[in-house]
Design a protein around this motif. Sequence first.
Motif, PDB file in Angstrom:
ATOM      1  N   GLN A 117       3.710  -9.246   3.790  1.00  0.00           N
ATOM      2  CA  GLN A 117       4.143  -7.960   3.266  1.00  0.00           C
ATOM      3  C   GLN A 117       3.313  -6.868   3.912  1.00  0.00           C
ATOM      4  O   GLN A 117       2.261  -7.137   4.503  1.00  0.00           O
ATOM      5  CB  GLN A 117       3.990  -7.903   1.744  1.00  0.00           C
ATOM      6  CG  GLN A 117       2.595  -8.225   1.224  1.00  0.00           C
ATOM      7  CD  GLN A 117       2.547  -8.286  -0.289  1.00  0.00           C
ATOM      8  OE1 GLN A 117       3.011  -7.382  -0.965  1.00  0.00           O
ATOM      9  NE2 GLN A 117       1.987  -9.372  -0.831  1.00  0.00           N
ATOM     10  N   ALA A 118       3.819  -5.652   3.852  1.00  0.00           N
ATOM     11  CA  ALA A 118       3.139  -4.539   4.501  1.00  0.00           C
ATOM     12  C   ALA A 118       1.749  -4.343   3.920  1.00  0.00           C
ATOM     13  O   ALA A 118       1.507  -4.542   2.722  1.00  0.00           O
ATOM     14  CB  ALA A 118       3.961  -3.264   4.339  1.00  0.00           C
ATOM     15  N   LEU A 119       0.828  -3.957   4.776  1.00  0.00           N
ATOM     16  CA  LEU A 119      -0.542  -3.697   4.342  1.00  0.00           C
ATOM     17  C   LEU A 119      -0.626  -2.356   3.633  1.00  0.00           C
ATOM     18  O   LEU A 119       0.068  -1.402   3.993  1.00  0.00           O
ATOM     19  CB  LEU A 119      -1.476  -3.698   5.562  1.00  0.00           C
ATOM     20  CG  LEU A 119      -1.497  -4.990   6.388  1.00  0.00           C
ATOM     21  CD1 LEU A 119      -2.391  -4.808   7.601  1.00  0.00           C
ATOM     22  CD2 LEU A 119      -1.966  -6.165   5.545  1.00  0.00           C
ATOM     23  N   TRP A 120      -1.499  -2.269   2.639  1.00  0.00           N
ATOM     24  CA  TRP A 120      -1.696  -1.031   1.890  1.00  0.00           C
ATOM     25  C   TRP A 120      -2.759  -0.182   2.585  1.00  0.00           C
ATOM     26  O   TRP A 120      -3.756  -0.703   3.110  1.00  0.00           O
ATOM     27  CB  TRP A 120      -2.157  -1.337   0.470  1.00  0.00           C
ATOM     28  CG  TRP A 120      -1.068  -1.845  -0.429  1.00  0.00           C
ATOM     29  CD1 TRP A 120       0.201  -2.181  -0.077  1.00  0.00           C
ATOM     30  CD2 TRP A 120      -1.175  -2.063  -1.836  1.00  0.00           C
ATOM     31  NE1 TRP A 120       0.902  -2.602  -1.175  1.00  0.00           N
ATOM     32  CE2 TRP A 120       0.085  -2.540  -2.268  1.00  0.00           C
ATOM     33  CE3 TRP A 120      -2.194  -1.910  -2.772  1.00  0.00           C
ATOM     34  CZ2 TRP A 120       0.339  -2.855  -3.600  1.00  0.00           C
ATOM     35  CZ3 TRP A 120      -1.946  -2.237  -4.093  1.00  0.00           C
ATOM     36  CH2 TRP A 120      -0.692  -2.697  -4.515  1.00  0.00           C
ATOM     37  N   ALA A 121      -2.562   1.130   2.532  1.00  0.00           N
ATOM     38  CA  ALA A 121      -3.531   2.055   3.115  1.00  0.00           C
ATOM     39  C   ALA A 121      -3.328   3.437   2.521  1.00  0.00           C
ATOM     40  O   ALA A 121      -2.266   3.733   1.971  1.00  0.00           O
ATOM     41  CB  ALA A 121      -3.358   2.108   4.641  1.00  0.00           C
ATOM     42  N   PRO A 122      -4.333   4.311   2.637  1.00  0.00           N
ATOM     43  CA  PRO A 122      -4.151   5.673   2.132  1.00  0.00           C
ATOM     44  C   PRO A 122      -3.128   6.462   2.934  1.00  0.00           C
ATOM     45  O   PRO A 122      -2.419   7.309   2.388  1.00  0.00           O
ATOM     46  CB  PRO A 122      -5.549   6.282   2.252  1.00  0.00           C
ATOM     47  CG  PRO A 122      -6.258   5.441   3.248  1.00  0.00           C
ATOM     48  CD  PRO A 122      -5.709   4.073   3.104  1.00  0.00           C
ATOM     49  N   SER A 123      -3.037   6.186   4.251  1.00  0.00           N
ATOM     50  CA  SER A 123      -2.117   6.910   5.119  1.00  0.00           C
ATOM     51  C   SER A 123      -1.587   5.963   6.186  1.00  0.00           C
ATOM     52  O   SER A 123      -2.142   4.878   6.406  1.00  0.00           O
ATOM     53  CB  SER A 123      -2.814   8.104   5.789  1.00  0.00           C
ATOM     54  OG  SER A 123      -3.363   8.987   4.833  1.00  0.00           O
ATOM     55  N   ARG A 124      -0.526   6.401   6.850  1.00  0.00           N
ATOM     56  CA  ARG A 124       0.102   5.553   7.868  1.00  0.00           C
ATOM     57  C   ARG A 124      -0.659   5.677   9.189  1.00  0.00           C
ATOM     58  O   ARG A 124      -0.159   6.221  10.180  1.00  0.00           O
ATOM     59  CB  ARG A 124       1.564   5.926   8.041  1.00  0.00           C
ATOM     60  CG  ARG A 124       2.405   5.661   6.806  1.00  0.00           C
ATOM     61  CD  ARG A 124       3.877   5.971   7.039  1.00  0.00           C
ATOM     62  NE  ARG A 124       4.648   5.767   5.816  1.00  0.00           N
ATOM     63  CZ  ARG A 124       4.891   6.701   4.917  1.00  0.00           C
ATOM     64  NH1 ARG A 124       4.408   7.928   5.102  1.00  0.00           N
ATOM     65  NH2 ARG A 124       5.598   6.437   3.842  1.00  0.00           N
ATOM     66  N   VAL A 125      -1.877   5.147   9.190  1.00  0.00           N
ATOM     67  CA  VAL A 125      -2.728   5.151  10.379  1.00  0.00           C
ATOM     68  C   VAL A 125      -2.873   3.708  10.850  1.00  0.00           C
ATOM     69  O   VAL A 125      -3.374   2.856  10.110  1.00  0.00           O
ATOM     70  CB  VAL A 125      -4.118   5.756  10.073  1.00  0.00           C
ATOM     71  CG1 VAL A 125      -5.007   5.697  11.307  1.00  0.00           C
ATOM     72  CG2 VAL A 125      -3.963   7.190   9.585  1.00  0.00           C
ATOM     73  N   ALA A 126      -2.440   3.434  12.066  1.00  0.00           N
ATOM     74  CA  ALA A 126      -2.518   2.067  12.584  1.00  0.00           C
ATOM     75  C   ALA A 126      -3.969   1.598  12.653  1.00  0.00           C
ATOM     76  O   ALA A 126      -4.862   2.360  13.055  1.00  0.00           O
ATOM     77  CB  ALA A 126      -1.880   1.997  13.964  1.00  0.00           C
ATOM     78  N   ASP A 127      -4.201   0.364  12.253  1.00  0.00           N
ATOM     79  CA  ASP A 127      -5.550  -0.198  12.351  1.00  0.00           C
ATOM     80  C   ASP A 127      -5.928  -0.325  13.823  1.00  0.00           C
ATOM     81  O   ASP A 127      -5.128  -0.765  14.652  1.00  0.00           O
ATOM     82  CB  ASP A 127      -5.602  -1.562  11.673  1.00  0.00           C
ATOM     83  CG  ASP A 127      -6.986  -2.174  11.736  1.00  0.00           C
ATOM     84  OD1 ASP A 127      -7.891  -1.651  11.071  1.00  0.00           O
ATOM     85  OD2 ASP A 127      -7.161  -3.161  12.472  1.00  0.00           O
TER      86      ASP A 127
END
Length: 682
Positions: A117-127
């Motif tokens: 499933q999609a990873l959670w993050a504060p913003s859509r910034v690629a790791d």
Amino acid sequence: MGGDEGAVRSLVGPVTLRGRTAPSRVLFGPHVTNLGSRRSVSPRHVAYYARRAVGGAGVIVTETASVHESDWPYERAPLAADCADGWASVVRACRPALVLAGLGHAGAQGSSAYGQQALWAPSRVADVASREVPTEMEQPEIVALVAGFAAAAAWAVDAGCDGVEVDAGQHSLLRQFLSGLTNHRTDAYSDRDRLLREVLAAVRTAIGDAHVLGLRLCCDELAPWAGITPDSAAATLAGCGEADYVVPVRGSGLSVSATRPDLHTPPGFNRALCGTVGAAPGLGAEGGTPPIRAGRSSDDLQGRRSGLGRRVAVVLQGSVVSPEDARAALDDGVCDLVEMTRAQIAAPDLVAHVRAGTPERIRPCTLSNQRSAVRDPRNPIVSDEAEPDAGHETDPVPPPAGPPRDVLVVGGGAAGLEAARVLATAGHGVRLVEQADVLGGALLLAAAVHGRARMGLLVPWWTAELARLGVAVETGVRVTADDLDAAGPHVVLATGSRPGPLPYDTDGPVLAAAEFEAGVLAGAGLPPGPVLVHDPLGDWTGVGIAEQLAAGGRETVLVTPDQVAGTQLAITGDLAPANARLDRAGVVRELRSRLVHVRDGRAVLAHVWTGERRTVACAAVVDCGHRLPEDALWRARPHLPRAGDCVAPRTVHEAVLEGRRAAVEAVRGRGGPGERLRARPC
């Protein structure tokens, strides 16, 4: 033991957090172990932590457990919902140490491979490492995350844990919310500290006032243009009054090796950061004085008032591996407790030896990360190169038991030294012979490679241990097959390795890596002119020798078939730093290249994909290729147990492990090869 009695108490004396007393100020921190059973805390975890508790660790923080099912960062990552029974077992096994459950969520630094499933993050910034774009958390996900931390904390204290440690360190979703690198929100969480405050408040409510709440906090992302800085971390801490202690760490997705770097980074590297953070309001004693000093009562860590209404203790983290450095940090008021995780992986009895006045017996921690950094696709189990029982406490190599024997150990490298040590510890009479004039074998040469001097710390430790145990050591002695027969039935062969054949033709001088380092130690040099370092392995050897040559002012070319120099250094966390060092040193890297031949001062290279050829200047070659076993004695007497490079040239870890196994086999006596000691299950 060194130092005054007050200094000794400052490290190994009791300390109180939230009314709970730890037997020492040494903390064993949370780290990936791969000891889990599915996603739960396993019996192997229990034995691993218990061994450090027996050795004197005061506070043990278990491997960080994911607080929500959306987080599955690696295959055996603990999930808090599955950990209650395991936590309870750890608590029972580790008393009187305090046991805290590590809790966290990896966010965008996790993996979608397991949870799908999609990873959670504060913003859509690629790791920056995986390049995966996460989903931006909406309010329902944020609510679920906070609730997950609270529920996990409640499960931990219900299981008997003394409290929890919340992870807002390098690999954490909470850090990603705190950082301008990854938090680009415009809603209420544009206040980057808000989520951390909500989590800490929820956790405190869940565990109550009688349990410890620790905080592992990234205080420097090493990216001052947008990331967390020591100043911003101090401001964050001003709003974190729920915590009883804070562990300042450094690093971000841009600097994944920064939190637990390898031996190229000096020990205690976070001391200045810890001191800066410790000077923040509410951290340190009333009136801005330093944290607790030796001689104050353990009650000083609770009850004193500050701007936050209660003092927060500070824990020094950052390659602290010697008791002297730990005591100095405590005595100088830098911190209240000291995290010595890798030091206690290498030497579980570290605190016990300090208490007993025998710190010289503490096995040195090399900080190589070759066995302690296990977050990689191989899924290895955490261990230490010189203490292979670490991580394998449920199935250790048994001691060489039986009536006292006289045993001959041939070879004074890592395998022979360890075989002699464990044999003598078990009461056997041991004679060790080494054909060189000094002990250490290949380990001594490895320590001569640029940046790897800490590897050499193991040699004087072994030497001192053998002297203490009464082992008869003879150097400059060459042993023949007839000598083995005269020695009696109990022999261990640890005769090392020799250079392998060269896969290329050359009319110029060629030195194998070990022979080059032996020449460096002896003061010998290469002929003038550019040097080509042939590196088909991609480990630390070629990179280190190239650095060494360049530091000496030599024009250096590193030739490797890989896409990047030192590709195996990804395992230790040194890949990016190593290539940065090569670049700064001016080493030319010929990537995806094979050495064909060297003639008339020119080396011909071929591209491994296309076969396209090119030439570079070459006055000499240092070959860092594979070595072969030096097994002539074993082939003459194949019924004798052997260990280390004379089996197959590998690392210190295999040499030490096989030295222990060969010691067990040696006291069984001759009578054919017999049944070899079984390898450990994984």
